[in-house]
Design a protein around this motif. Structure first.
Motif, PDB file in Angstrom:
ATOM      1  N   ARG A  31       0.961  -1.147   0.083  1.00 18.83           N
ATOM      2  CA  ARG A  31       0.015   0.035   0.113  1.00 18.83           C
ATOM      3  C   ARG A  31       0.893   1.161  -0.020  1.00 18.83           C
ATOM      4  NH1 ARG A  31      -2.262  -3.686   3.442  1.00 18.83           N
ATOM      5  NH2 ARG A  31      -4.402  -4.369   2.970  1.00 18.83           N
ATOM      6  N   VAL A  32       1.900   1.096   0.575  1.00 21.01           N
ATOM      7  CA  VAL A  32       3.135   2.038   0.629  1.00 21.01           C
ATOM      8  C   VAL A  32       4.452   1.905   0.227  1.00 21.01           C
ATOM      9  CG1 VAL A  32       4.140   3.825   2.425  1.00 21.01           C
ATOM     10  CG2 VAL A  32       1.673   3.195   2.736  1.00 21.01           C
ATOM     11  N   GLY A  35       7.401   5.588   1.448  1.00 17.29           N
ATOM     12  CA  GLY A  35       6.487   6.808   1.954  1.00 17.29           C
ATOM     13  C   GLY A  35       5.676   7.348   1.126  1.00 17.29           C
ATOM     14  N   HIS A  36       5.357   6.475  -0.168  1.00 10.27           N
ATOM     15  CA  HIS A  36       4.231   7.172  -0.823  1.00 10.27           C
ATOM     16  C   HIS A  36       3.272   6.123  -1.113  1.00 10.27           C
ATOM     17  CE1 HIS A  36       6.510  10.669  -2.343  1.00 10.27           C
ATOM     18  NE2 HIS A  36       7.726   9.837  -2.306  1.00 10.27           N
ATOM     19  N   GLN A  37       1.917   6.593  -1.134  1.00 14.26           N
ATOM     20  CA  GLN A  37       0.654   5.667  -1.144  1.00 14.26           C
ATOM     21  C   GLN A  37       1.080   4.880  -2.746  1.00 14.26           C
ATOM     22  OE1 GLN A  37      -2.999   7.080  -0.531  1.00 14.26           O
ATOM     23  NE2 GLN A  37      -4.088   5.055  -1.014  1.00 14.26           N
ATOM     24  N   ASN A 304       7.130   9.277  -6.130  1.00 16.76           N
ATOM     25  CA  ASN A 304       5.794   8.716  -5.808  1.00 16.76           C
ATOM     26  C   ASN A 304       5.451   7.532  -6.849  1.00 16.76           C
ATOM     27  OD1 ASN A 304       5.435  11.126  -7.435  1.00 16.76           O
ATOM     28  ND2 ASN A 304       3.264  10.563  -7.358  1.00 16.76           N
TER      29      ASN A 304
END
Length: 883
Positions: A31-32, A35-37, A304
């Motif tokens: 999901r991550v 540090g980014h979704q 991201n």
């Protein structure tokens, strides 16, 4: 050799398996990430890649059947969160297994999961955005989404598909050459998508007929005209870097699948793809794309999107592999080019593509004022610019009220001239805009520039005008990590030129690398400013004698104009990466490359003249585009070893350039060795280090005489330098011992250990010992005449430099090198001990003065600065294969 398609699949599978081990265990998506979704497009791209591998015959990845991996990836699909590119990738992946209803890939999933997957294929919610800011190529993307749903048997509105198809056709036919202008307002933003649009639209190609075929063929011709040495298809605008390398591979697949080029040209396209793939492989350490590390991407592809971009690239490679099956590559010819390729001639939009033996770049003339779109030269590894920025490089930049302005957008005039172009822009546009809205601030004025290539130098003449004088005005040129530049500014005002260290700064990163320095001129802003600037790449030369005095004397005068350093030890171990930052390999003494006492000894203790080791090194250099320069100091190695002449013969056959110290030496070498037809031969004399003698030479002479036990008040002859078989110090001692003169003394500083010395008070001999240069020079103060008793067999001796530097007369044998080099500074005695004895007995001050004066006259001829300039001309003539 394994065909490219198989290597592509092997690489993609290898990266996926590394990711499976580290970040995607069991192909379950986190999901991550960092540090980014993680968004839904990651899932779609992973499924797309796995599906393409399955189509290509790969049955298992990371030990899991491809179909099981696909179910694992697709089961948690978020229908609402999946859109546009991700939508068609989900639809096309599922369609590989048949219609949606009863699809065997989805049979084991729940009804709810299948419903989400069906929703993921639908991107109709983006239709209103086509006229509200989406890039124009999204019409093709949405058309492909609807075509994918149609192939699955899902209900679609045919009118919508027809409208999207019509919009896409308009994209492909709006330009007479089929080039896509991807700007919102038709501002001439031609970039990577100008070619990439034909990949988006490939599944729809049959519906576009000749429009698609002709446009796709033109796109291939465009890339043939602008492709860079590293295989990147397009090097300006958005989405370059890794994606530009992928595009070349994809276009090769497109050309092969649709026979868009002549049959005999398909192999060349496969060859381009092989080159691009070879450079792309290094971008995936641990299976994860490194486009965000020590380089930069556009903001919308920021860190991201790192996982998504990884899988996007891998999918592109897997897709291309399926079109390249059973095709072998052929290296395309690299022809010179000086061409203005028009995108839209009526609007002065195009790209100047230049390639010669000495320089290569493209200069785009397109819309937009973002850094990537400006009319500055581009070539990865040579000319690069910051990404997604208003930091203007390679163009003048004016600052007014804290805003940056630059000549951007389409020029009002372009004129092609041989080896150059003339360009004019009206108005100074605010920098940093992807598209430039009409209401954006503009500084009134214009820029006229003339670009001209001379050899390895790009010269630019600037003529700038302003209706309102800006607060500041400058021009900066960015330097890449591995290729320092020579940048020069010619101005007439009170302008300041400097180089700014930008290493480690995030804003100074290109799509390819960091930009550790910028060369800038700070110009006095007035209503009219005229100046010139030029830029050229520095040659990068590694040498095998970096710690030798000869090498230092040669390269010190060239400091700041070339890059010079020792050959990395890894090169001798066969490390290809160690050659990336070098253009030329300057060889001096081949026998010392693998010498047991040499610091670059190979781990397995290869003998110094083992031919196989030298053969492998030569192959490594040639395969990696490193040119070979050999200064052939010797005819044969100083230290004779079995196989040594075979090693010399290998280097002779391979050398691109050979430097000889004399015409005599050149002739001897050409008689002995077979050089390649490509080899160029040059004669450059050995240099001298200048006059080492002090003003208080009498005092120093007395000190040397005392320290060495020499007689004062005599005419001192000397033999200096390391012992050589050809240097007959014994002959000199025999001649002096036979001389009738009492006012002479012979100092032998190059006696071989164990050599018998005559019992004569006029002869003082010391076993040779290497002494510091300072002590060597000090001893020259005690010498009146140098004796050079050489038999033929050598090519040169560096001690001639001491004759010239110290202004000493020399007694020389009939060895032709000495007479060629020294001329009247050498008093030729002949060849035998008796010849030398007669010469010594007949020496008078007039002879010595004449020779001494001749030696002094030779100083400017053999000055190391002049010799270095001669070398630089030869090295520049050889150039580089890495542009």
């Amino acid at each position: 050799m394994t065909l490219l398609a198989d290597r592509l699949r092997e690489f993609v599978v290898g990266c996926l398996e590394e990711l499976h081990t580290t970040h995607l265990p069991g192909f379950r998506i986190p999901r991550v990430f960092g540090g980014h979704q993680v968004e839904a497009d990651v899932r779609a791209d992973l499924a797309f890649t796995l599906g393409l591998l399955g189509t290509g015959g790969v049955s298992r990845v990371a030990g899991m059947p491809v179909e099981d991996a696909l179910r694992t990836v697709l089961a948690p699909t978020d229908g609402q969160g999946t859109h546009t590119f991700a939508s068609y990738r989900v639809a096309e992946t599922v369609a590989r297994y048949g219609p949606f209803d009863g699809n065997p890939l989805l049979a084991q999933l729940t009804a709810a999961q299948r419903s989400e997957i069906a929703a993921a294929c639908d991107s109709l919610s983006f239709l209103p955005l086509l006229d509200a800011g989406l890039p124009r190529n999204y019409a093709a993307v949405l058309a492909r989404c609807e075509a994918g749903r149609q192939a699955l048997g899902l209900p679609i509105d045919l009118d919508v598909l027809d409208d999207l198809t019509a919009r896409t056709r308009d994209l492909l036919t709006a330009n007479s050459r089929g080039y896509l202008d991807d700007s919102y307002q038709g501002d001439g933003r031609f970039d990577i998508y100008t070619a990439d649009v034909y990949l988006f639209t490939e599944p729809l190609a049959a519906g576009f007929g000749d429009a698609w075929t002709a446009g796709a063929a033109n796109a291939l011709r465009l890339v043939e005209s602008v492709i860079s040495r590293n295989g990147a298809a397009v090097t300006w605008g958005r989405s370059t870097g890794a994606l530009a390398l992928c595009l070349t591979v994809e276009l090769a697949g497109l050309a092969a699948c649709h026979r868009l080029v002549a049959e005999d040209a398909i192999g060349e396209w496969v060859g381009r793809a092989e080159n691009a793939f070879a450079h792309l492989r290094t971008w995936f350490p641990g299976g994860l794309v490194a486009a965000h590390q020590y380089r930069s991407t556009d903001a919308y592809r920021g860190s991201n999107a790192r996982l998504q971009m990884t899988l996007d690239c891998l999918g592109k490679l897997a897709d291309a592999a399926n079109s390249l099956d059973r095709l072998a590559g052929r290296t395309p010819l690299t022809a010179d080019r000086d061409e203005l390729v028009w995108f839209d001639e009526s609007r002065n939009s195009g790209v100047w593509s230049y390639r010669s033996r000495d320089l290569a770049f493209v200069l785009p003339l397109v819309g937009g004022s973002l850094s990537e779109y400006l009319a500055a030269p581009r070539n990865p590894g040579l000319f690069e610019v910051p990404v997604d920025s208003d930091l203007v490089t390679g163009l003048p930049m004016a600052i007014r009220h804290q805003s940056r302005f630059t000549p951007a957008g389409l020029p009002v005039s372009v004129r092609k001239v041989p080896h150059g172009i003339e360009v004019e822009h009206i108005g100074w546009v605010q920098a940093g805009q992807l598209d430039v809205p009409a209401d954006r601030p503009v500084l009134g004025g214009r820029r006229r520039a003339t670009y001209q290539v001379e050899g390895a130098t790009l010269r630019v003449a600037e003529d700038l005008r302003f209706d309102t004088v800006p607060d500041a005005l400058s021009l900066q040129v960015a330097e890449t990590t591995d290729r320092p530049l020579n940048v020069r500014f010619e101005t007439t005002g009170d302008d300041h030129v400097t180089t700014v260290d930008t290493s480690g700064l995030t804003e100074y990163r290109s799509s390819w690398a960091e930009l550790p320095a910028v060369h800038q001129v700070d110009l006095e802003p007035t209503s009219r400013v005229r100046f010139r600037w030029s830029v050229s790449p520095r040659l990068r030369i590694m040498t095998t004698a970096h710690f030798d005095a000869y090498d230092a004397s040669l390269y010190e005068p060239l400091a700041g104009r070339i890059v010079h350093g020792p050959t990395p030890q890894e090169v001798y171990w066969g490390d290809t990466a160690a050659l990336d930052g070098w253009d030329q390999f300057h060889l001096h003494w081949p026998e010392y490359l693998y010498w047991p006492s040499h610091p670059r000894l190979l781990p397995d203790h290869i003998p110094p003249c083992e031919p196989s080791a030298h053969r492998a090194l030569i192959a490594l250099l040639q395969e990696n585009g490193v040119k070979i320069v050999w200064t052939q100091h010797n005819l044969v190695p100083h230290h004779r070893i079995p196989n040594d002449e075979e090693v010399y013969a290998q280097w002779a056959a391979a050398a691109d350039t050979v430097i000889h110290h004399s015409e005599y030496g050149k002739a001897r070498v050409l008689e002995r060795y077979a050089f390649g037809e490509h080899t160029r031969h040059w004669v450059i004399p050995h240099g001298h280090a200048g006059n080492p003698l002090p003003e208080d030479i009498t005092i120093q002479r007395q000190e040397v005489e005392k320290s060495l036990g020499l007689r004062p008040g005599v005419l001192r002859l000397a033999v200096i330098g390391a012992p050589r078989r050809e240097k007959r110090a014994d002959l000199v001692m025999e001649a002096v011992a036979a001389s009738a003169r009492d006012d002479i003394e012979l100092l032998v500083l190059s006696s071989a250990r164990g050599r018998q010395v005559p019992d004569d008070p006029r002869i003082v001999a010391f076993p040779y010992d290497h002494v510091p240069q300072e002590e060597y020079n000090r001893r020259l103060a005690a010498i009146d005449v140098l004796v050079m008793p050489f038999d033929e067999g050598m090519l040169t001796t560096g001690t001639v430099g001491d004759v010239v530097g110290a202004g000493l007369p020399a007694l020389v044998s009939s060895w032709p090198f000495l007479t060629e080099y020294l001329g009247d500074a050498g008093i030729c005695y002949g060849s035998s001990a008796e010849d030398l004895r007669r010469c010594i007995d007949g020496l008078d001050e007039a002879q010595l003065r004449h020779a001494r004066e001749a030696a002094v006259r030779l100083r400017p001829v053999y000055d190391w600065k002049r010799v270095a300039e001669l070398h630089l001309a030869v090295l520049e003539d050889l150039g580089t294969a890495k542009l």
